[in-house]
Design a protein around this motif. Structure first.
Motif, PDB file in Angstrom:
ATOM      1  N   VAL A 295      70.156  25.060  26.006  1.00  0.00           N
ATOM      2  CA  VAL A 295      69.523  25.488  27.118  1.00  0.00           C
ATOM      3  C   VAL A 295      69.089  26.831  26.139  1.00  0.00           C
ATOM      4  CG1 VAL A 295      72.237  26.358  27.413  1.00  0.00           C
ATOM      5  CG2 VAL A 295      70.946  26.990  29.407  1.00  0.00           C
ATOM      6  N   TYR A 296      68.181  27.321  26.959  1.00  0.00           N
ATOM      7  CA  TYR A 296      67.370  28.791  26.471  1.00  0.00           C
ATOM      8  C   TYR A 296      68.231  29.735  27.760  1.00  0.00           C
ATOM      9  CZ  TYR A 296      63.845  26.472  24.310  1.00  0.00           C
ATOM     10  OH  TYR A 296      62.816  25.524  23.282  1.00  0.00           O
ATOM     11  N   ALA A 315      72.781  43.571  38.449  1.00  0.00           N
ATOM     12  CA  ALA A 315      71.284  43.773  38.654  1.00  0.00           C
ATOM     13  C   ALA A 315      70.653  42.497  38.104  1.00  0.00           C
ATOM     14  CB  ALA A 315      71.210  45.543  38.606  1.00  0.00           C
ATOM     15  N   LEU A 316      70.629  42.934  36.531  1.00  0.00           N
ATOM     16  CA  LEU A 316      70.218  41.591  35.443  1.00  0.00           C
ATOM     17  C   LEU A 316      70.287  40.259  36.293  1.00  0.00           C
ATOM     18  CD1 LEU A 316      70.749  43.241  32.026  1.00  0.00           C
ATOM     19  CD2 LEU A 316      69.123  43.788  33.793  1.00  0.00           C
ATOM     20  N   GLN A 317      70.811  39.857  36.022  1.00  0.00           N
ATOM     21  CA  GLN A 317      71.224  38.722  36.729  1.00  0.00           C
ATOM     22  C   GLN A 317      70.662  38.485  37.962  1.00  0.00           C
ATOM     23  OE1 GLN A 317      73.862  36.196  35.856  1.00  0.00           O
ATOM     24  NE2 GLN A 317      74.626  37.535  33.888  1.00  0.00           N
ATOM     25  N   TYR A 318      70.026  39.344  39.104  1.00  0.00           N
ATOM     26  CA  TYR A 318      69.468  39.076  40.065  1.00  0.00           C
ATOM     27  C   TYR A 318      67.803  39.049  40.028  1.00  0.00           C
ATOM     28  CZ  TYR A 318      72.928  39.091  43.199  1.00  0.00           C
ATOM     29  OH  TYR A 318      74.706  38.889  43.533  1.00  0.00           O
ATOM     30  N   ALA A 319      67.775  39.794  38.367  1.00  0.00           N
ATOM     31  CA  ALA A 319      66.093  40.071  38.345  1.00  0.00           C
ATOM     32  C   ALA A 319      65.464  39.614  37.629  1.00  0.00           C
ATOM     33  CB  ALA A 319      65.785  41.225  37.824  1.00  0.00           C
ATOM     34  N   VAL A 320      66.385  37.689  37.219  1.00  0.00           N
ATOM     35  CA  VAL A 320      65.483  37.151  36.503  1.00  0.00           C
ATOM     36  C   VAL A 320      65.046  35.704  36.878  1.00  0.00           C
ATOM     37  CG1 VAL A 320      65.711  35.403  34.132  1.00  0.00           C
ATOM     38  CG2 VAL A 320      66.527  37.711  34.348  1.00  0.00           C
ATOM     39  N   ASP A 321      63.874  35.785  37.557  1.00  0.00           N
ATOM     40  CA  ASP A 321      63.436  34.879  38.288  1.00  0.00           C
ATOM     41  C   ASP A 321      62.724  33.361  37.123  1.00  0.00           C
ATOM     42  OD1 ASP A 321      61.449  32.609  39.616  1.00  0.00           O
ATOM     43  OD2 ASP A 321      60.349  34.559  40.202  1.00  0.00           O
ATOM     44  N   ARG A 322      63.968  32.349  37.628  1.00  0.00           N
ATOM     45  CA  ARG A 322      63.844  31.800  36.157  1.00  0.00           C
ATOM     46  C   ARG A 322      62.873  30.601  36.476  1.00  0.00           C
ATOM     47  NH1 ARG A 322      68.704  33.069  37.967  1.00  0.00           N
ATOM     48  NH2 ARG A 322      70.804  32.984  36.057  1.00  0.00           N
ATOM     49  N   GLU A 323      62.427  30.389  37.617  1.00  0.00           N
ATOM     50  CA  GLU A 323      61.392  29.214  37.930  1.00  0.00           C
ATOM     51  C   GLU A 323      59.674  29.764  37.225  1.00  0.00           C
ATOM     52  OE1 GLU A 323      61.724  26.613  39.074  1.00  0.00           O
ATOM     53  OE2 GLU A 323      63.679  26.715  40.600  1.00  0.00           O
ATOM     54  N   ALA A 324      59.632  30.986  37.270  1.00  0.00           N
ATOM     55  CA  ALA A 324      58.056  31.912  37.125  1.00  0.00           C
ATOM     56  C   ALA A 324      58.639  31.449  35.677  1.00  0.00           C
ATOM     57  CB  ALA A 324      58.372  33.020  37.414  1.00  0.00           C
ATOM     58  N   GLY A 334      60.643  22.043  31.971  1.00  0.00           N
ATOM     59  CA  GLY A 334      62.198  22.221  31.796  1.00  0.00           C
ATOM     60  C   GLY A 334      62.548  22.295  32.452  1.00  0.00           C
ATOM     61  N   GLU A 335      64.178  22.569  33.191  1.00  0.00           N
ATOM     62  CA  GLU A 335      64.256  22.485  34.715  1.00  0.00           C
ATOM     63  C   GLU A 335      65.163  24.290  34.253  1.00  0.00           C
ATOM     64  OE1 GLU A 335      66.784  19.519  35.024  1.00  0.00           O
ATOM     65  OE2 GLU A 335      65.310  17.404  34.917  1.00  0.00           O
ATOM     66  N   ALA A 336      64.558  24.667  35.223  1.00  0.00           N
ATOM     67  CA  ALA A 336      65.349  25.836  36.230  1.00  0.00           C
ATOM     68  C   ALA A 336      66.972  25.950  35.925  1.00  0.00           C
ATOM     69  CB  ALA A 336      65.118  26.903  36.953  1.00  0.00           C
ATOM     70  N   THR A 337      67.992  26.280  35.350  1.00  0.00           N
ATOM     71  CA  THR A 337      69.405  26.857  35.846  1.00  0.00           C
ATOM     72  C   THR A 337      70.114  27.900  36.284  1.00  0.00           C
ATOM     73  OG1 THR A 337      71.455  25.738  34.546  1.00  0.00           O
ATOM     74  CG2 THR A 337      69.596  26.575  33.442  1.00  0.00           C
ATOM     75  N   ARG A 338      71.243  27.620  36.844  1.00  0.00           N
ATOM     76  CA  ARG A 338      72.176  28.914  37.210  1.00  0.00           C
ATOM     77  C   ARG A 338      73.035  28.018  36.631  1.00  0.00           C
ATOM     78  NH1 ARG A 338      73.074  29.981  42.309  1.00  0.00           N
ATOM     79  NH2 ARG A 338      72.201  28.205  43.179  1.00  0.00           N
ATOM     80  N   SER A 339      73.461  27.368  35.569  1.00  0.00           N
ATOM     81  CA  SER A 339      74.637  26.904  34.629  1.00  0.00           C
ATOM     82  C   SER A 339      74.508  26.931  33.261  1.00  0.00           C
ATOM     83  CB  SER A 339      75.118  25.275  35.556  1.00  0.00           C
ATOM     84  OG  SER A 339      76.201  25.315  34.643  1.00  0.00           O
ATOM     85  N   ASN A 504      79.209  38.246  33.898  1.00  0.00           N
ATOM     86  CA  ASN A 504      77.688  39.307  33.972  1.00  0.00           C
ATOM     87  C   ASN A 504      77.375  39.290  32.217  1.00  0.00           C
ATOM     88  OD1 ASN A 504      77.493  39.105  36.570  1.00  0.00           O
ATOM     89  ND2 ASN A 504      78.361  41.403  36.314  1.00  0.00           N
ATOM     90  N   GLU A 505      77.671  38.908  31.085  1.00  0.00           N
ATOM     91  CA  GLU A 505      77.450  38.447  29.515  1.00  0.00           C
ATOM     92  C   GLU A 505      77.089  37.768  28.839  1.00  0.00           C
ATOM     93  OE1 GLU A 505      80.604  39.319  27.326  1.00  0.00           O
ATOM     94  OE2 GLU A 505      81.780  40.620  28.414  1.00  0.00           O
ATOM     95  N   ARG A 506      76.476  37.191  30.362  1.00  0.00           N
ATOM     96  CA  ARG A 506      75.039  35.814  30.147  1.00  0.00           C
ATOM     97  C   ARG A 506      74.204  35.475  30.631  1.00  0.00           C
ATOM     98  NH1 ARG A 506      79.032  35.774  27.169  1.00  0.00           N
ATOM     99  NH2 ARG A 506      79.527  35.132  24.960  1.00  0.00           N
ATOM    100  N   ILE A 507      72.811  35.408  30.982  1.00  0.00           N
ATOM    101  CA  ILE A 507      72.168  34.866  32.202  1.00  0.00           C
ATOM    102  C   ILE A 507      71.722  33.725  31.848  1.00  0.00           C
ATOM    103  CG2 ILE A 507      70.006  35.134  33.139  1.00  0.00           C
ATOM    104  CD1 ILE A 507      70.457  37.831  32.436  1.00  0.00           C
ATOM    105  N   TYR A 508      72.035  32.281  32.091  1.00  0.00           N
ATOM    106  CA  TYR A 508      71.317  30.953  31.497  1.00  0.00           C
ATOM    107  C   TYR A 508      69.309  30.508  32.865  1.00  0.00           C
ATOM    108  CZ  TYR A 508      75.520  30.614  29.609  1.00  0.00           C
ATOM    109  OH  TYR A 508      76.773  30.515  28.779  1.00  0.00           O
ATOM    110  N   ILE A 509      68.514  30.434  31.558  1.00  0.00           N
ATOM    111  CA  ILE A 509      67.672  30.607  32.935  1.00  0.00           C
ATOM    112  C   ILE A 509      66.758  28.958  32.998  1.00  0.00           C
ATOM    113  CG2 ILE A 509      65.803  31.097  31.703  1.00  0.00           C
ATOM    114  CD1 ILE A 509      66.400  33.359  30.114  1.00  0.00           C
ATOM    115  N   MET A 510      67.659  28.185  31.611  1.00  0.00           N
ATOM    116  CA  MET A 510      66.669  26.716  31.769  1.00  0.00           C
ATOM    117  C   MET A 510      67.153  25.708  30.543  1.00  0.00           C
ATOM    118  SD  MET A 510      63.039  27.374  29.789  1.00  0.00           S
ATOM    119  CE  MET A 510      62.766  25.817  29.555  1.00  0.00           C
ATOM    120  N   HIS A 511      67.152  24.490  31.011  1.00  0.00           N
ATOM    121  CA  HIS A 511      66.959  23.108  30.482  1.00  0.00           C
ATOM    122  C   HIS A 511      66.005  22.312  29.739  1.00  0.00           C
ATOM    123  CE1 HIS A 511      71.081  23.289  31.744  1.00  0.00           C
ATOM    124  NE2 HIS A 511      71.608  23.497  31.159  1.00  0.00           N
ATOM    125  N   ILE A 512      65.724  22.903  28.348  1.00  0.00           N
ATOM    126  CA  ILE A 512      64.573  22.526  27.964  1.00  0.00           C
ATOM    127  C   ILE A 512      63.930  20.557  28.565  1.00  0.00           C
ATOM    128  CG2 ILE A 512      64.429  23.778  26.278  1.00  0.00           C
ATOM    129  CD1 ILE A 512      64.541  21.700  24.530  1.00  0.00           C
TER     130      ILE A 512
END
Length: 544
Positions: A295-296, A315-324, A334-339, A504-512
């Protein structure tokens, strides 16, 4: 990475298999050992049987087959010495050495290889039966004493593995190996599948220029760059290997791998995401991709300047567009993830997930928390102070580009930021002088989650850069240390995610998505050969 381990594993060994297959070989079959449960409770065991041998492939004309195995890029002088962490990937990749156990293709089960049985006698004692009839390539019999000698050397010199195993004593008696640990090591059978826990003849003291093992190939020569010449081990215990000879080339660049695949110099390789489309659009190649759980993600530091405010971190949690990010930065590979975990993993739960992208929600959270743009420059202030976040990233994994895209996304919610490219990301994040830090981590090493969860979330652990602390998470991790039951381990990890995401200390973005390119016609080559969590016992069967 295991604490950024995969960032270390970037050297590639291109293995050139000259498959001069024997015609008319007629010896008996002894196939691969069947699967076994390596996490059996006390008193239970896992067993296998063996019979004769036969060739791994039918008669064929000479062919050339190349593939890539991984090794460390930190070596100034090439070595195969297992005291240097991760060189075992080389020894196994070229087919000279093996482990007692391997993981099956989906990493759910531990399968015997050089061992036939493992029993947990009590919480801190494991008894292992070493397979009869196996010899090292120099003709010496494989015994428990030989395995003990190899393990003693590895665990004494390899600090990472020594810490994982926490061994008090190893005893050898004939074909019985007993491992006693200082504390409970619930996943010890899985640790024994780790490629660095390889078995080799320690009586041959030249570990630098290749090891003598039990594998399907015998090393004839290794040069200073790690290029090797090998011959078939005619007495290999699983059967007669398909390849008569093996040659290896050292390739240190993904672009060189791409060129070698296109020229026909190699038939198997891993290429960069940017080059993958070349092979996807060419019917001469087969492209395979797999989400192995790496995971990145972003660390968001609650102990430094503006991100001490939980409202800003939320607020930062909502600001990250993982798919983009997946589409624009990583070309869709990659596969966008919220986990933390991929959805196919038993550790995944949709009960606890991070928020979906929503700019308006992010803006409202900030407005409600008193963030304003008093001077009209498009960026917010809090209590009269301009908010500027520090984004600390490192060069691999395309993280600088990711950081630039993130910077643009933060601007959409009125947050200004600067980017700092780190040369030593672990040190810089440990210092705590950052608001946001990029990172990558393998979450499912050894087919289990503990090697990610413990160093990242346990209070005061090595990769807990945000100083996250939860008594519930610490208690769950303590239970994982002593619990081998897979269902209970999975439930503990699923429950931990509630507190983890709430901080809210980490934001998971994608699994490569790991990719592998084969020239069509390559047979018996498992996905990701030579890497983590793959069965490296099949080299003797590979052909085309």
């Amino acid at each position: 990475m295991r604490r950024n381990i995969k960032g270390i594993l970037t050297m590639a060994l291109c293995l050139v298999l000259v498959i001069a297959l024997l015609a008319g070989c007629g010896s008996k079959s002894n196939g691969s050992a069947p699967a076994a449960d390596g996490t059996t409770p006390a008193g239970d065991s896992a067993k296998t049987d063996t019979d004769g041998k036969e060739p791994a492939a039918p008669a064929a004309s000479d062919v050339t087959l190349n593939f890539v195995a991984h090794g460390p890029n930190t070596m100034t002088v090439f070595t195969s010495d297992p005291a240097v962490d991760y060189t075992a990937l080389i020894n196994q990749g070229i087919g000279t050495c093996e482990t007692l156990f391997v993981l099956d293709d989906d990493t759910k089960e531990v399968k015997p290889l050089l061992a036939t049985e493992i029993t947990q006698a009590n919480d801190t004692t494991w008894e292992i039966t070493i397979r009869d009839g196996v010899t090292f390539s120099n003709g010496k019999a494989l015994t428990a004493d030989a395995v003990k000698s190899a393990f003693d050397y590895i665990l004494t010199n390899n600090t990472r593995l020594g810490n994982m195993m926490n061994v008090a004593e190893i005893l050898a008696d004939g074909q019985k190996l007993t491992i006693k640990t200082n504390d409970v090591v619930a996943i010890l059978p899985r640790i024994l599948t780790e490629q660095n826990m390889l078995v080799f003849d320690t009586d041959d003291e030249n570990y630098t220029d290749g090891l003598i093992g039990t594998g399907p190939f015998i090393l004839e020569k290794m040069d200073a760059d790690g290029n090797c010449d090998l011959i078939r081990n005619e007495n290999y215990w699983q059967g007669v290997p398909a390849a008569a000879r093996l040659h290896t080339l050292s390739i240190n660049d993904t672009g060189a791998n791409r060129d070698a695949l296109q020229s026909g110099e190699i038939d198997w390789g891993s290429v960069s995401d940017s080059d993958l489309q070349i092979f996807e659009n060419d019917d001469r190649y087969e492209v395979m991709t797999k989400n192995n759980g790496r995971v990145y993600y972003l660390y968001v530091n609650p102990n430094y300047t503006f991100t001490q405010d939980d409202a800003l971190r939320e607020a930062l949690q909502y600001a990250v567009d993982r798919e983009a990010i997946v589409a624009g930065v990583y070309s869709g590979h990659g596969e966008a993830t919220r986990s933390i975990f991929p959805s196919w993993s038993e550790f995944y739960t949709d009960e606890y997930l991070q928020p979906e992208y929503n700019v308006e929600t992010a803006r409202k959270i900030l407005a409600d928390a008193g963030y304003t743009d008093s001077d009209g420059d498009g960026f917010l202030e809090k209590d009269g102070e301009k908010v500027v976040l520090n984004i600390t990233c490192y060069a691999p994994n395309n993280f600088p580009t990711l950081s630039e895209v993130l910077q643009s996304m933060l601007k959409e919610i009125g947050i200004d930021s600067t980017i700092v490219i780190s040369e030593k990301i672990f040190d810089d994040l440990t210092s705590g002088n950052f608001n946001i830090g990029t990172y990558g981590y393998n979450t499912l090493t050894l087919g289990d989650s503990f090697n990610y969860m413990q160093p990242v979330f346990e209070t005061d652990a090595s990769s807990n850069f945000t100083k996250f602390s939860s008594s519930e998470v610490d208690a769950a991790l303590s239970e994982m240390r002593v619990t081998s039951d897979p269902a209970r381990r999975a439930e503990l990890v699923r429950q931990m995610q509630k507190d983890i995401y709430a901080s809210n200390e980490r934001i998971y973005i994608m699994h490569i998505l790991n990719n592998q390119v084969n020239v069509k016609g390559v047979q018996n080559l498992p996905f990701g050969y030579g890497g983590d969590n793959t069965d490296n016992s099949v080299l003797w069967q590979i052909t085309k």
